[in-house]
Scaffold this active site. Sequence first.
Site, PDB file in Angstrom:
ATOM      1  N   GLY A 198     106.678 -40.645  26.474  1.00  0.00           N
ATOM      2  CA  GLY A 198     106.920 -40.666  27.910  1.00  0.00           C
ATOM      3  C   GLY A 198     108.403 -40.795  28.195  1.00  0.00           C
ATOM      4  O   GLY A 198     109.242 -40.388  27.391  1.00  0.00           O
ATOM      5  N   CYS A 199     108.738 -41.363  29.330  1.00  0.00           N
ATOM      6  CA  CYS A 199     110.132 -41.509  29.731  1.00  0.00           C
ATOM      7  C   CYS A 199     110.907 -42.357  28.738  1.00  0.00           C
ATOM      8  O   CYS A 199     110.481 -43.456  28.377  1.00  0.00           O
ATOM      9  CB  CYS A 199     110.196 -42.156  31.111  1.00  0.00           C
ATOM     10  SG  CYS A 199     111.874 -42.532  31.664  1.00  0.00           S
TER      11      CYS A 199
END
Length: 215
Positions: A48-49
Amino acid sequence: MRWASRWIWGGLLSAALIFVLAMKPMDATETTTPPADGKTETAVFGMGCFWCSQALFEKFDGITQIFCGYAGGHTVNPTYEDVCGDQTGHAEVVQITFDPKKISYSQLLDIFWDVHDPTTLNQQGADFGTQYRSIILYTTPEQKQLAEASKAAEEKKLGQPVTTEVVPLTAFYKAEDYHQEYFKKHPYAPYCLFTISPKLQKLEKHPPESVKPTK
């Protein structure tokens, strides 16, 4: 006039060298991968981020350095805008330098599985796109073996398919400076408050069984 000739040629050669270096694509693996010193090792994960990934892994002792960056794709020296355009093949990742005497690669894998959802393809929460996919990029045969075994164990534990890619690391490109230590620099930014902080709180309350956050 010999001195003048040498000065002119020296200037021309220097200018040519600068031009060549400027035009040569930077191999980020040369400039951002820590040298093998016999004391530390490197792991690369995408989950993810990368702002969130960096903040989560920083909580553990034995991790000496973390860089946000891009890996797993085909574009050389991508920018954040390139990666967000979903045309580079790269994922947002973190490159972790760790002391194996204090924290093992297997423990890093335990953290990796614990702090994200590996069953959602190209998605983590509200973040959508291939750059947010779950990915393990191994740097040694041993890391590959451990990663594949841990993926199989996670699928058995969850009782459903895991979308995580397990692939060799071919290049790591360090992200722009403003992405590094983003949570520390901007703890009250909306994304940090509503996405990263809750994950950190959950990690502190329910850490992996094999390793506890210490920072």
